[in-house]
Structure formats: C-alpha cells, structure tokens
Design a protein around this motif. Structure first.
Motif, PDB file in Angstrom:
ATOM      1  N   THR A 119      -4.746 -12.046 -10.010  1.00 37.65           N
ATOM      2  CA  THR A 119      -5.607 -12.063 -11.193  1.00 37.65           C
ATOM      3  C   THR A 119      -5.984 -10.638 -11.598  1.00 37.65           C
ATOM      4  O   THR A 119      -5.949 -10.287 -12.783  1.00 37.65           O
ATOM      5  CB  THR A 119      -6.872 -12.908 -10.921  1.00 37.65           C
ATOM      6  N   VAL A 120      -6.331  -9.798 -10.623  1.00 31.29           N
ATOM      7  CA  VAL A 120      -6.651  -8.399 -10.923  1.00 31.29           C
ATOM      8  C   VAL A 120      -5.429  -7.705 -11.526  1.00 31.29           C
ATOM      9  O   VAL A 120      -5.540  -6.945 -12.497  1.00 31.29           O
ATOM     10  CB  VAL A 120      -7.144  -7.651  -9.656  1.00 31.29           C
ATOM     11  N   ALA A 121      -4.255  -7.971 -10.970  1.00 35.53           N
ATOM     12  CA  ALA A 121      -3.020  -7.323 -11.425  1.00 35.53           C
ATOM     13  C   ALA A 121      -2.638  -7.720 -12.854  1.00 35.53           C
ATOM     14  O   ALA A 121      -1.834  -7.031 -13.484  1.00 35.53           O
ATOM     15  CB  ALA A 121      -1.872  -7.648 -10.472  1.00 35.53           C
ATOM     16  N   GLN A 122      -3.213  -8.779 -13.366  1.00 30.88           N
ATOM     17  CA  GLN A 122      -2.954  -9.161 -14.754  1.00 30.88           C
ATOM     18  C   GLN A 122      -3.705  -8.258 -15.727  1.00 30.88           C
ATOM     19  O   GLN A 122      -3.401  -8.229 -16.909  1.00 30.88           O
ATOM     20  CB  GLN A 122      -3.332 -10.626 -14.975  1.00 30.88           C
ATOM     21  N   THR A 123      -4.679  -7.502 -15.213  1.00 37.55           N
ATOM     22  CA  THR A 123      -5.486  -6.644 -16.079  1.00 37.55           C
ATOM     23  C   THR A 123      -5.180  -5.159 -15.916  1.00 37.55           C
ATOM     24  O   THR A 123      -5.531  -4.369 -16.785  1.00 37.55           O
ATOM     25  CB  THR A 123      -6.988  -6.858 -15.809  1.00 37.55           C
ATOM     26  N   LYS A 124      -4.538  -4.772 -14.794  1.00 31.23           N
ATOM     27  CA  LYS A 124      -4.236  -3.362 -14.541  1.00 31.23           C
ATOM     28  C   LYS A 124      -3.253  -3.261 -13.379  1.00 31.23           C
ATOM     29  O   LYS A 124      -3.118  -4.195 -12.585  1.00 31.23           O
ATOM     30  CB  LYS A 124      -5.504  -2.582 -14.207  1.00 31.23           C
ATOM     31  N   PRO A 125      -2.577  -2.134 -13.262  1.00 36.40           N
ATOM     32  CA  PRO A 125      -1.668  -1.949 -12.125  1.00 36.40           C
ATOM     33  C   PRO A 125      -2.450  -1.827 -10.819  1.00 36.40           C
ATOM     34  O   PRO A 125      -3.501  -1.181 -10.785  1.00 36.40           O
ATOM     35  CB  PRO A 125      -0.955  -0.632 -12.435  1.00 36.40           C
ATOM     36  N   ILE A 126      -1.942  -2.456  -9.774  1.00 30.63           N
ATOM     37  CA  ILE A 126      -2.565  -2.343  -8.459  1.00 30.63           C
ATOM     38  C   ILE A 126      -1.502  -2.021  -7.409  1.00 30.63           C
ATOM     39  O   ILE A 126      -0.308  -2.276  -7.615  1.00 30.63           O
ATOM     40  CB  ILE A 126      -3.360  -3.601  -8.054  1.00 30.63           C
ATOM     41  N   THR A 127      -1.975  -1.496  -6.299  1.00 28.22           N
ATOM     42  CA  THR A 127      -1.137  -1.227  -5.136  1.00 28.22           C
ATOM     43  C   THR A 127      -1.768  -1.923  -3.942  1.00 28.22           C
ATOM     44  O   THR A 127      -2.990  -1.873  -3.765  1.00 28.22           O
ATOM     45  CB  THR A 127      -1.039   0.288  -4.863  1.00 28.22           C
ATOM     46  N   SER A 145       8.128  -4.458  -3.874  1.00 29.17           N
ATOM     47  CA  SER A 145       7.969  -3.796  -2.582  1.00 29.17           C
ATOM     48  C   SER A 145       8.483  -2.361  -2.680  1.00 29.17           C
ATOM     49  O   SER A 145       9.545  -2.113  -3.249  1.00 29.17           O
ATOM     50  CB  SER A 145       8.759  -4.567  -1.517  1.00 29.17           C
ATOM     51  N   ILE A 146       7.717  -1.436  -2.137  1.00 31.82           N
ATOM     52  CA  ILE A 146       8.115  -0.027  -2.090  1.00 31.82           C
ATOM     53  C   ILE A 146       8.687   0.227  -0.698  1.00 31.82           C
ATOM     54  O   ILE A 146       8.015  -0.040   0.305  1.00 31.82           O
ATOM     55  CB  ILE A 146       6.893   0.896  -2.312  1.00 31.82           C
ATOM     56  N   PRO A 147       9.896   0.736  -0.601  1.00 30.97           N
ATOM     57  CA  PRO A 147      10.468   0.999   0.723  1.00 30.97           C
ATOM     58  C   PRO A 147       9.631   2.039   1.488  1.00 30.97           C
ATOM     59  O   PRO A 147       9.270   3.070   0.938  1.00 30.97           O
ATOM     60  CB  PRO A 147      11.860   1.554   0.431  1.00 30.97           C
ATOM     61  N   VAL A 148       9.321   1.718   2.718  1.00 33.38           N
ATOM     62  CA  VAL A 148       8.603   2.640   3.597  1.00 33.38           C
ATOM     63  C   VAL A 148       9.618   3.147   4.602  1.00 33.38           C
ATOM     64  O   VAL A 148      10.066   2.405   5.468  1.00 33.38           O
ATOM     65  CB  VAL A 148       7.414   1.950   4.302  1.00 33.38           C
ATOM     66  N   ARG A 149      10.000   4.385   4.455  1.00 31.95           N
ATOM     67  CA  ARG A 149      11.028   4.964   5.325  1.00 31.95           C
ATOM     68  C   ARG A 149      10.376   5.682   6.491  1.00 31.95           C
ATOM     69  O   ARG A 149      10.319   6.907   6.536  1.00 31.95           O
ATOM     70  CB  ARG A 149      11.907   5.908   4.520  1.00 31.95           C
ATOM     71  N   ASP A 150       9.853   4.902   7.407  1.00 35.29           N
ATOM     72  CA  ASP A 150       9.213   5.459   8.578  1.00 35.29           C
ATOM     73  C   ASP A 150       9.350   4.440   9.695  1.00 35.29           C
ATOM     74  O   ASP A 150       8.816   3.346   9.608  1.00 35.29           O
ATOM     75  CB  ASP A 150       7.738   5.739   8.282  1.00 35.29           C
ATOM     76  N   LYS A 151      10.070   4.794  10.723  1.00 36.25           N
ATOM     77  CA  LYS A 151      10.353   3.835  11.790  1.00 36.25           C
ATOM     78  C   LYS A 151       9.151   3.538  12.668  1.00 36.25           C
ATOM     79  O   LYS A 151       9.110   2.525  13.340  1.00 36.25           O
ATOM     80  CB  LYS A 151      11.518   4.337  12.634  1.00 36.25           C
ATOM     81  N   MET A 152       8.154   4.415  12.680  1.00 30.91           N
ATOM     82  CA  MET A 152       6.995   4.195  13.534  1.00 30.91           C
ATOM     83  C   MET A 152       5.904   3.388  12.840  1.00 30.91           C
ATOM     84  O   MET A 152       5.112   2.725  13.486  1.00 30.91           O
ATOM     85  CB  MET A 152       6.428   5.529  14.016  1.00 30.91           C
ATOM     86  N   GLY A 153       5.834   3.476  11.542  1.00 32.86           N
ATOM     87  CA  GLY A 153       4.766   2.793  10.811  1.00 32.86           C
ATOM     88  C   GLY A 153       5.025   1.306  10.709  1.00 32.86           C
ATOM     89  O   GLY A 153       6.138   0.826  10.825  1.00 32.86           O
ATOM     90  N   SER A 154       3.942   0.565  10.495  1.00 34.10           N
ATOM     91  CA  SER A 154       4.068  -0.888  10.375  1.00 34.10           C
ATOM     92  C   SER A 154       3.415  -1.414   9.115  1.00 34.10           C
ATOM     93  O   SER A 154       2.833  -2.483   9.109  1.00 34.10           O
ATOM     94  CB  SER A 154       3.471  -1.561  11.622  1.00 34.10           C
ATOM     95  N   ILE A 155       3.482  -0.639   8.032  1.00 26.82           N
ATOM     96  CA  ILE A 155       2.853  -1.070   6.780  1.00 26.82           C
ATOM     97  C   ILE A 155       3.905  -1.506   5.768  1.00 26.82           C
ATOM     98  O   ILE A 155       5.045  -1.059   5.803  1.00 26.82           O
ATOM     99  CB  ILE A 155       1.974   0.033   6.165  1.00 26.82           C
ATOM    100  N   GLY A 156       3.477  -2.391   4.895  1.00 26.17           N
ATOM    101  CA  GLY A 156       4.230  -2.737   3.706  1.00 26.17           C
ATOM    102  C   GLY A 156       3.446  -2.251   2.503  1.00 26.17           C
ATOM    103  O   GLY A 156       2.224  -2.337   2.490  1.00 26.17           O
ATOM    104  N   VAL A 157       4.141  -1.737   1.510  1.00 26.14           N
ATOM    105  CA  VAL A 157       3.466  -1.265   0.298  1.00 26.14           C
ATOM    106  C   VAL A 157       4.053  -2.010  -0.888  1.00 26.14           C
ATOM    107  O   VAL A 157       5.272  -2.104  -1.036  1.00 26.14           O
ATOM    108  CB  VAL A 157       3.629   0.267   0.110  1.00 26.14           C
ATOM    109  N   TYR A 158       3.173  -2.534  -1.724  1.00 28.49           N
ATOM    110  CA  TYR A 158       3.569  -3.338  -2.871  1.00 28.49           C
ATOM    111  C   TYR A 158       2.840  -2.840  -4.114  1.00 28.49           C
ATOM    112  O   TYR A 158       1.659  -2.519  -4.039  1.00 28.49           O
ATOM    113  CB  TYR A 158       3.214  -4.811  -2.632  1.00 28.49           C
ATOM    114  N   VAL A 159       3.533  -2.799  -5.231  1.00 29.99           N
ATOM    115  CA  VAL A 159       2.906  -2.443  -6.496  1.00 29.99           C
ATOM    116  C   VAL A 159       3.130  -3.585  -7.477  1.00 29.99           C
ATOM    117  O   VAL A 159       4.151  -4.257  -7.466  1.00 29.99           O
ATOM    118  CB  VAL A 159       3.445  -1.107  -7.069  1.00 29.99           C
ATOM    119  N   SER A 160       2.127  -3.771  -8.333  1.00 33.71           N
ATOM    120  CA  SER A 160       2.242  -4.841  -9.313  1.00 33.71           C
ATOM    121  C   SER A 160       3.229  -4.437 -10.391  1.00 33.71           C
ATOM    122  O   SER A 160       3.436  -3.262 -10.679  1.00 33.71           O
ATOM    123  CB  SER A 160       0.881  -5.174  -9.917  1.00 33.71           C
ATOM    124  N   ARG A 161       3.866  -5.446 -10.979  1.00 36.11           N
ATOM    125  CA  ARG A 161       4.854  -5.201 -12.036  1.00 36.11           C
ATOM    126  C   ARG A 161       4.193  -5.186 -13.382  1.00 36.11           C
ATOM    127  O   ARG A 161       3.243  -5.806 -13.650  1.00 36.11           O
ATOM    128  CB  ARG A 161       5.920  -6.296 -12.029  1.00 36.11           C
TER     129      ARG A 161
END
Length: 161
Positions: A119-127, A145-161
C-alpha cells in the motif's frame, strides 16, 4: 491470538556485517526515513542513524527493549533516531521509504506487513531490506529484487516498481 503468533519474543539481533552491507547497498541519506520493524534493542536504527543522515525509527513490540534502546539514544543524543513501542500492524508505515526486517514476526504477520508495504509502495518508491525474510518478498509483481553480490551477507534487497 496468542502473543507468540504475532512476533518473536526471542531476541535475534542482526549481525553488524549485514547492517553495514545494507547501508553500503542502499545508501540512506537525509531525505530518507528508515523504519526497522521489530527493532529489538535498537542495533539497526542506532547504527544507521549514526552512520548516515537518514531519519531512523525503530518499531518494537517488547516494551523493555524499546526503553533500553531509547536510553542509548538519549545518552548519546542522537537526533535522527526514535523508537515506537507497539504492534507494527497498528503503525502508520507511510512515513518510511526504507524498511529493514530481521525475521521479527510470525509468518502470518510477515504477510500482513507485506500488504501494508505494498500500500505504501502505491504512493512512493520504497526499498525493503530483508534478513531471513526473503520468501515473503520474492516473486512479488510490485517488487524487484536487487542482486546482493556478497557471499557473507544474508540480506535480500527489494525495490518497488
């Protein structure tokens, strides 16, 4: 609903490695509002507030964790940091544009939070930065999904379309 079905009471703090990785990838700035849902003792919002000029808000359901985090904020006089004690489903998330989650909720609540973010992403870009919550945000037509090129990290990063 039994309390354990709403959120996790067992504290699992985000590794500093993942927090630093998230900051390097997302690069929060002065115009950003970072919301940490299930902020625990405040490790993520405190780090982000000290390392960037973003406004940081921690939302936590367990009151003594909020009080502890807020004592640190007050002791070090961190003006771009605040905490809210409460259920994330009762909070207005529209002020945020960057959201961080480290597996803080039951499965059902995770999906309800996702709906609120959509719902928030319908009003503005979010990450969204998700640590051990990838499945909740994967394959959503409103997210990329934004590719995270780090073998040690365990995060996923997503941006609204």
């Amino acid at each position: 609903m039994p309390a354990g079905e709403r959120w996790h009471y067992t504290y699992e703090g985000s590794p500093y490695y993942d927090i630093r990785l998230a900051v390097r990838i997302v690069k929060p700035g002065a115009s950003d509002v970072v919301i940490d849902g299930g902020s625990g003792f405040g490790k993520v919002p405190t780090y982000v507030a000290l390392a960037t000029s973003a406004t940081c808000i921690g939302i936590e359901a367990v009151e003594h964790r909020v009080k502890s985090a807020d004592r640190v904020r007050a002791k070090f006089n961190i003006p771009n940091l605040s905490y809210v004690h409460g259920d994330i489903l009762d909070q207005d998330l529209s002020q945020g544009n960057i959201f961080y989650f480290f597996n803080p909720f039951s499965d059902r609540v995770k999906y309800e939070v996702r709906e609120k973010l959509q719902t928030v992403a319908q009003t503005k870009p979010i990450t969204i930065i998700a640590n051990y919550m990838y499945g909740v945000f994967d394959n959503q037509p409103w997210l990329r999904s934004i590719p995270v090129r780090d073998k040690m990290g365990s995060i996923g990063v997503y941006v609204s379309r």
